[in-house]
Design a protein around this motif. Structure first.
Motif, PDB file in Angstrom:
ATOM      1  N   CYS A  93      17.782  44.409  38.111  1.00 40.14           N
ATOM      2  CA  CYS A  93      18.977  44.523  37.288  1.00 40.14           C
ATOM      3  C   CYS A  93      19.797  43.252  37.414  1.00 40.14           C
ATOM      4  O   CYS A  93      19.764  42.586  38.460  1.00 40.14           O
ATOM      5  CB  CYS A  93      19.836  45.715  37.708  1.00 40.14           C
ATOM      6  SG  CYS A  93      19.088  47.339  37.425  1.00 40.14           S
ATOM      7  N   PHE A  94      20.531  42.924  36.353  1.00 38.21           N
ATOM      8  CA  PHE A  94      21.393  41.735  36.349  1.00 38.21           C
ATOM      9  C   PHE A  94      22.852  42.169  36.222  1.00 38.21           C
ATOM     10  O   PHE A  94      23.187  43.040  35.419  1.00 38.21           O
ATOM     11  CB  PHE A  94      21.060  40.810  35.178  1.00 38.21           C
ATOM     12  CG  PHE A  94      19.708  40.143  35.283  1.00 38.21           C
ATOM     13  CD1 PHE A  94      19.038  40.057  36.493  1.00 38.21           C
ATOM     14  CD2 PHE A  94      19.108  39.582  34.157  1.00 38.21           C
ATOM     15  CE1 PHE A  94      17.798  39.431  36.584  1.00 38.21           C
ATOM     16  CE2 PHE A  94      17.878  38.954  34.236  1.00 38.21           C
ATOM     17  CZ  PHE A  94      17.211  38.886  35.453  1.00 38.21           C
ATOM     18  N   ALA A  95      23.692  41.517  37.024  1.00 37.74           N
ATOM     19  CA  ALA A  95      25.144  41.694  36.932  1.00 37.74           C
ATOM     20  C   ALA A  95      25.744  40.331  36.614  1.00 37.74           C
ATOM     21  O   ALA A  95      25.553  39.376  37.370  1.00 37.74           O
ATOM     22  CB  ALA A  95      25.700  42.240  38.242  1.00 37.74           C
ATOM     23  N   TYR A  96      26.436  40.233  35.498  1.00 40.24           N
ATOM     24  CA  TYR A  96      26.990  38.963  35.045  1.00 40.24           C
ATOM     25  C   TYR A  96      28.377  38.770  35.636  1.00 40.24           C
ATOM     26  O   TYR A  96      29.173  39.704  35.708  1.00 40.24           O
ATOM     27  CB  TYR A  96      27.009  38.920  33.517  1.00 40.24           C
ATOM     28  CG  TYR A  96      25.608  38.845  32.942  1.00 40.24           C
ATOM     29  CD1 TYR A  96      25.065  37.628  32.553  1.00 40.24           C
ATOM     30  CD2 TYR A  96      24.812  39.984  32.828  1.00 40.24           C
ATOM     31  CE1 TYR A  96      23.766  37.556  32.050  1.00 40.24           C
ATOM     32  CE2 TYR A  96      23.516  39.917  32.338  1.00 40.24           C
ATOM     33  CZ  TYR A  96      23.003  38.697  31.952  1.00 40.24           C
ATOM     34  OH  TYR A  96      21.717  38.621  31.475  1.00 40.24           O
ATOM     35  N   CYS A  97      28.677  37.537  36.043  1.00 31.94           N
ATOM     36  CA  CYS A  97      29.846  37.292  36.870  1.00 31.94           C
ATOM     37  C   CYS A  97      30.630  36.084  36.378  1.00 31.94           C
ATOM     38  O   CYS A  97      30.052  35.009  36.159  1.00 31.94           O
ATOM     39  CB  CYS A  97      29.386  37.056  38.317  1.00 31.94           C
ATOM     40  SG  CYS A  97      30.719  36.862  39.497  1.00 31.94           S
ATOM     41  N   ASP A  98      31.928  36.258  36.209  1.00 31.39           N
ATOM     42  CA  ASP A  98      32.816  35.140  35.896  1.00 31.39           C
ATOM     43  C   ASP A  98      33.278  34.478  37.191  1.00 31.39           C
ATOM     44  O   ASP A  98      32.994  34.952  38.295  1.00 31.39           O
ATOM     45  CB  ASP A  98      34.013  35.633  35.084  1.00 31.39           C
ATOM     46  CG  ASP A  98      33.604  36.200  33.734  1.00 31.39           C
ATOM     47  OD1 ASP A  98      32.592  35.738  33.181  1.00 31.39           O
ATOM     48  OD2 ASP A  98      34.281  37.125  33.249  1.00 31.39           O
ATOM     49  N   GLN A  99      34.027  33.404  37.065  1.00 30.09           N
ATOM     50  CA  GLN A  99      34.402  32.615  38.237  1.00 30.09           C
ATOM     51  C   GLN A  99      35.809  32.914  38.745  1.00 30.09           C
ATOM     52  O   GLN A  99      36.235  32.321  39.735  1.00 30.09           O
ATOM     53  CB  GLN A  99      34.303  31.126  37.905  1.00 30.09           C
ATOM     54  CG  GLN A  99      35.302  30.674  36.831  1.00 30.09           C
ATOM     55  CD  GLN A  99      35.067  29.259  36.360  1.00 30.09           C
ATOM     56  OE1 GLN A  99      33.979  28.704  36.505  1.00 30.09           O
ATOM     57  NE2 GLN A  99      36.103  28.642  35.799  1.00 30.09           N
ATOM     58  N   ASP A 100      36.527  33.835  38.104  1.00 28.43           N
ATOM     59  CA  ASP A 100      37.941  33.993  38.440  1.00 28.43           C
ATOM     60  C   ASP A 100      38.397  35.443  38.586  1.00 28.43           C
ATOM     61  O   ASP A 100      39.586  35.708  38.624  1.00 28.43           O
ATOM     62  CB  ASP A 100      38.815  33.295  37.391  1.00 28.43           C
ATOM     63  CG  ASP A 100      38.412  33.635  35.968  1.00 28.43           C
ATOM     64  OD1 ASP A 100      37.650  34.604  35.772  1.00 28.43           O
ATOM     65  OD2 ASP A 100      38.859  32.934  35.038  1.00 28.43           O
ATOM     66  N   ASP A 101      37.459  36.388  38.677  1.00 27.35           N
ATOM     67  CA  ASP A 101      37.827  37.782  38.873  1.00 27.35           C
ATOM     68  C   ASP A 101      37.638  38.160  40.340  1.00 27.35           C
ATOM     69  O   ASP A 101      37.287  37.337  41.184  1.00 27.35           O
ATOM     70  CB  ASP A 101      36.963  38.693  37.985  1.00 27.35           C
ATOM     71  CG  ASP A 101      37.104  38.358  36.505  1.00 27.35           C
ATOM     72  OD1 ASP A 101      38.247  38.087  36.077  1.00 27.35           O
ATOM     73  OD2 ASP A 101      36.087  38.364  35.794  1.00 27.35           O
ATOM     74  N   ILE A 130      44.788  41.807  36.528  1.00 25.49           N
ATOM     75  CA  ILE A 130      45.642  41.036  37.426  1.00 25.49           C
ATOM     76  C   ILE A 130      46.055  39.746  36.732  1.00 25.49           C
ATOM     77  O   ILE A 130      45.413  39.297  35.776  1.00 25.49           O
ATOM     78  CB  ILE A 130      44.946  40.725  38.772  1.00 25.49           C
ATOM     79  CG1 ILE A 130      43.659  39.915  38.551  1.00 25.49           C
ATOM     80  CG2 ILE A 130      44.645  42.016  39.530  1.00 25.49           C
ATOM     81  CD1 ILE A 130      42.985  39.459  39.842  1.00 25.49           C
ATOM     82  N   ASP A 131      47.138  39.153  37.239  1.00 27.76           N
ATOM     83  CA  ASP A 131      47.615  37.902  36.655  1.00 27.76           C
ATOM     84  C   ASP A 131      47.153  36.710  37.486  1.00 27.76           C
ATOM     85  O   ASP A 131      46.320  36.849  38.399  1.00 27.76           O
ATOM     86  CB  ASP A 131      49.139  37.928  36.511  1.00 27.76           C
ATOM     87  CG  ASP A 131      49.862  38.081  37.851  1.00 27.76           C
ATOM     88  OD1 ASP A 131      49.244  37.861  38.915  1.00 27.76           O
ATOM     89  OD2 ASP A 131      51.069  38.419  37.830  1.00 27.76           O
ATOM     90  N   SER A 132      47.688  35.554  37.187  1.00 23.49           N
ATOM     91  CA  SER A 132      47.274  34.329  37.872  1.00 23.49           C
ATOM     92  C   SER A 132      47.529  34.389  39.370  1.00 23.49           C
ATOM     93  O   SER A 132      46.836  33.719  40.149  1.00 23.49           O
ATOM     94  CB  SER A 132      48.001  33.125  37.265  1.00 23.49           C
ATOM     95  OG  SER A 132      47.652  32.952  35.910  1.00 23.49           O
ATOM     96  N   LEU A 216      43.539  38.028  33.841  1.00 27.68           N
ATOM     97  CA  LEU A 216      43.930  37.545  32.519  1.00 27.68           C
ATOM     98  C   LEU A 216      44.869  36.358  32.673  1.00 27.68           C
ATOM     99  O   LEU A 216      45.913  36.455  33.332  1.00 27.68           O
ATOM    100  CB  LEU A 216      44.630  38.644  31.718  1.00 27.68           C
ATOM    101  CG  LEU A 216      43.736  39.611  30.939  1.00 27.68           C
ATOM    102  CD1 LEU A 216      44.587  40.604  30.171  1.00 27.68           C
ATOM    103  CD2 LEU A 216      42.803  38.881  29.989  1.00 27.68           C
ATOM    104  N   HIS A 217      44.484  35.227  32.088  1.00 22.74           N
ATOM    105  CA  HIS A 217      45.300  34.015  32.155  1.00 22.74           C
ATOM    106  C   HIS A 217      45.069  33.210  30.887  1.00 22.74           C
ATOM    107  O   HIS A 217      44.241  33.571  30.038  1.00 22.74           O
ATOM    108  CB  HIS A 217      44.950  33.188  33.399  1.00 22.74           C
ATOM    109  CG  HIS A 217      43.492  32.841  33.513  1.00 22.74           C
ATOM    110  ND1 HIS A 217      42.955  31.702  32.967  1.00 22.74           N
ATOM    111  CD2 HIS A 217      42.460  33.496  34.108  1.00 22.74           C
ATOM    112  CE1 HIS A 217      41.651  31.664  33.224  1.00 22.74           C
ATOM    113  NE2 HIS A 217      41.327  32.735  33.906  1.00 22.74           N
ATOM    114  N   ALA A 218      45.769  32.134  30.728  1.00 16.89           N
ATOM    115  CA  ALA A 218      45.750  31.373  29.470  1.00 16.89           C
ATOM    116  C   ALA A 218      44.378  30.832  29.133  1.00 16.89           C
ATOM    117  O   ALA A 218      44.061  30.603  27.963  1.00 16.89           O
ATOM    118  CB  ALA A 218      46.759  30.224  29.547  1.00 16.89           C
ATOM    119  N   GLY A 219      43.523  30.618  30.132  1.00 18.55           N
ATOM    120  CA  GLY A 219      42.228  30.001  29.882  1.00 18.55           C
ATOM    121  C   GLY A 219      41.097  30.965  29.604  1.00 18.55           C
ATOM    122  O   GLY A 219      39.952  30.535  29.435  1.00 18.55           O
TER     123      GLY A 219
END
Length: 323
Positions: A93-101, A130-132, A216-219
């Motif tokens: 199985c694959f779990a996709y991952c962002d760099q900022d969560d 969550i915020d920055s 969640l942030h501007a980028g």
């Protein structure tokens, strides 16, 4: 690692990461309670953050399971990088991952139990926002995106053509399905396309638990109305992109005759939206096929006439989740 559990491979695309956020994400991966993991990381040619710094951060944070880290030869963008990761990764199985969560420790354990127990092709979950600064601002993605509606079951592909309820950082997908979906549609975010692919072929399950702290942030790539600066840019990123998506799906997406007809209808709708926005007719067909997305179908008939200043005030209301 021989645990009797399926191997989950975590696929992380990195680009110009903010290093404190990256460290927090990596530590949350290292703290996962699921026992059979491997991490695959690709840096998409970050111009300002040295690859060696990213390597060092990974080495410091990931101690509980093996990992591989590579750098793209050229910038491929998010979709291209996740496609490359999907091609080269191994596992069940694959779990996709962002760099900022930040992932909750039980995230992968809960998702694996669900996908194995149900036979679903893909499972996803809700998330805290969550915020920055890492402070929680909402207890569900539905609180900040009013049109986000979770769905579960079979036959959901038609519901995923235009809008997406599967957020990549929350999903676990059978590896064979993700690999079969290559090449990814260049006009859809990778999670949306994989979700569409799986929904056309089997069951997709959405869990009500919040298993990720989603920053969640501007980028953010998928921010509401991202890239819209005026009416011209709205046409490019909201109308032209949808038209290109439907044309690509019509030409290349393997699917049932029923879904093919739905795609054909959606393509008519997308072409009519473009004609309407450019004052070349199309209004009747936009209205006829408004079922694909009622809000833009109706609002664009009016917004095409308003000045940019009033148009952007409307966009700001949409970004704030008021409409």
């Amino acid at each position: 690692m021989k645990t009797g559990k399926p191997q989950i491979s975590v696929l992380m695309a990195v680009y110009e990461p903010r290093m404190d956020w990256l460290k927090e994400q990596l530590l949350s991966l290292n703290a996962q309670t699921y026992p059979n993991l491997k991490l695959y990381i690709r840096d998409d040619c970050s111009p300002a953050v040295p690859f060696e710094e990213i390597q060092s951060c990974v080495q410091d944070c990931i101690r509980a399971f093996p990992y591989e880290i590579r750098r793209n030869e050229e910038n491929l963008g998010s979709n291209g990088t996740f496609e490359r990761l999907t091609q080269e990764a191994e596992g069940d199985c694959f779990a996709y991952c962002d760099q900022d969560d930040v992932w909750l420790p039980e995230k992968l354990e809960v998702l694996e139990k669900t996908i194995t127990g149900s036979g679903a092709l893909l499972v996803c979950s809700d998330m805290h926002i969550i915020d920055s600064n890492g402070d929680q601002t909402a207890d569900s993605i539905t609180k900040v995106r009013r049109h986000h509606k979770f769905m579960s079951g079979k036959g959901l592909a038609k519901d995923l053509l235009v809008s997406n309820f599967v957020t990549g950082c929350t999903m676990l997908v059978q590896a064979a399905m993700a690999k079969a979906a290559i090449p990814f549609c260049p006009y859809m975010v990778h999670d949306h396309y994989i979700a569409l692919w799986c929904a056309e072929r089997g069951e997709v399950i959405s869990l009500p638990q919040q298993l990720v702290n989603y920053r969640l942030h501007a980028g953010n790539q998928t921010n509401l109305m991202a890239g819209v600066k005026d009416k011209a840019s709205y046409g490019k990123v909201r109308i032209d992109l949808m038209l290109a998506r439907m044309q690509w799906l019509k030409d290349y997406f393997p699917c049932s005759k029923e879904l093919k007809q739905t795609i054909n209808d959606a393509l008519v709708w997308a072409r009519a939206r473009k004609q309407n926005w450019e004052h070349h007719g199309g209004t009747r067909l936009v209205w006829k096929y408004r079922r694909f997305s009622i809000l833009p179908s109706v609002s664009e008939m009016v917004l095409k006439y308003v000045p940019d200043s009033l148009f952007m005030k409307t966009i700001q209301l949409a970004r704030k989740n008021y409409i």
